[in-house]
Design a protein around this motif. Structure first.
Motif, PDB file in Angstrom:
ATOM      1  N   ALA A  81       0.827  -1.208   0.000  1.00 27.96           N
ATOM      2  CA  ALA A  81       0.000   0.000   0.000  1.00 27.96           C
ATOM      3  C   ALA A  81       0.859   1.254   0.000  1.00 27.96           C
ATOM      4  N   ASP A  82       1.944   1.244   0.799  1.00 26.84           N
ATOM      5  CA  ASP A  82       2.837   2.405   0.827  1.00 26.84           C
ATOM      6  C   ASP A  82       3.508   2.608  -0.513  1.00 26.84           C
ATOM      7  N   ALA A  83       3.882   1.534  -1.157  1.00 29.87           N
ATOM      8  CA  ALA A  83       4.570   1.643  -2.444  1.00 29.87           C
ATOM      9  C   ALA A  83       3.647   2.229  -3.514  1.00 29.87           C
ATOM     10  N   LEU A  84       2.392   1.832  -3.518  1.00 30.51           N
ATOM     11  CA  LEU A  84       1.477   2.270  -4.568  1.00 30.51           C
ATOM     12  C   LEU A  84       0.863   3.650  -4.301  1.00 30.51           C
ATOM     13  N   THR A  85       1.301   4.291  -3.223  1.00 27.85           N
ATOM     14  CA  THR A  85       0.841   5.655  -2.952  1.00 27.85           C
ATOM     15  C   THR A  85       1.449   6.640  -3.925  1.00 27.85           C
ATOM     16  N   TRP A  86       2.581   6.288  -4.516  1.00 29.08           N
ATOM     17  CA  TRP A  86       3.349   7.231  -5.333  1.00 29.08           C
ATOM     18  C   TRP A  86       3.189   6.909  -6.826  1.00 29.08           C
TER      19      TRP A  86
END
Length: 252
Positions: free
Chosen positions: A247-252
């Protein structure tokens, strides 16, 4: 002669008679004993067989008028004190067993774990996949799984090259995590790649069929497979830092 004079003479004669009888008895070695006085003197001063006064029947010593303290009461007190002191001493010695707690210092061996430096993740100890996701648009998700037997660190961000590109895309600085991502054996880390502008405003676009990912400068490279049709890439390309969650990776 008057009656009073007669009585006086009779009394005097009686007194003389008593004195005479008393003297006669004394001269014969007989006298009158006072049984009460004799008994009392015998009880207080009668000698024992050894010639010494007999002790009191209860063996006590006089502590005052009419008060008797049991004999040996002082010695009993000292004995109890000795026993108490001995018990205290023995309990004190058991405290020495606490010294065995010093063996807890063996726990310092745990410092070996912290002392052993983590190695950087590489293509030889990991498996990498590249997956095109539907949301957000034009994003590629990189997943790195630790296949080794030791922890490894994912530092910085992936240096990606599509086909024969001469440069690597920049990273989104705001995606930099507060700590290095460490992967235990079997764990995974993630990074995302923005392939192209969602509104089509990017320039220099092309379809790439291969991908090379470097973990860091001089590090070995991984070559995850891309979809058979390839992926469209333009100059809007950018990557996120390595993250511990998808989820953190796909925030950007």
């Amino acid at each position: 002669m008057s009656a009073r004079t007669h009585r006086t003479r009779m009394l005097g004669a009686a007194a003389i008679t008593v004195v005479t009888l008393t003297l006669a008895a004394c001269s014969n070695g007989e006298g009158v004993r006072d049984e009460g006085a004799s008994a009392g003197s015998t009880s207080t001063s009668s000698p024992t067989a050894s010639g010494t006064p007999s002790p009191k029947a209860d063996g006590g010593t006089s502590t005052g008028a009419g008060q008797v303290r049991p004999a040996g009461s002082g010695s009993k007190g000292s004995a109890s004190e000795g026993q108490t002191g001995g018990a205290a001493g023995s309990s004190g010695t058991t405290g020495s067993s606490g010294s065995s707690g010093s063996t807890g210092t063996s726990g310092s061996s745990g410092s070996n774990d912290s002392a052993s430096a983590h190695t950087s993740c590489s293509s030889t100890s990991t498996r990498m996949t590249a997956t095109v996701v539907s949301r957000p648009l034009n994003h590629l998700l990189l997943t790195v799984t630790n296949t080794g037997s030791k922890n490894c660190d994912l530092t910085g961000y992936p240096a990606v090259r599509f086909d024969e590109a001469q440069s690597v895309p920049p990273a989104f600085e705001d995606s930099k995590p507060q700590a290095v991502v460490t992967l235990a054996p079997g764990e995974s880390g993630y990074a995302s790649v923005l392939l192209a502008a969602a509104d089509g405003s990017g320039a220099g676009g092309f379809t790439a069929k291969s991908l090379t990912v470097h973990f860091g400068k001089g590090a070995s490279a991984a070559r995850p497979s891309l979809p058979a049709k390839g992926v469209y890439v333009d100059d809007s390309i950018g990557v996120s830092y390595w993250q511990s969650t998808m989820a953190d990776a796909l925030t950007w």
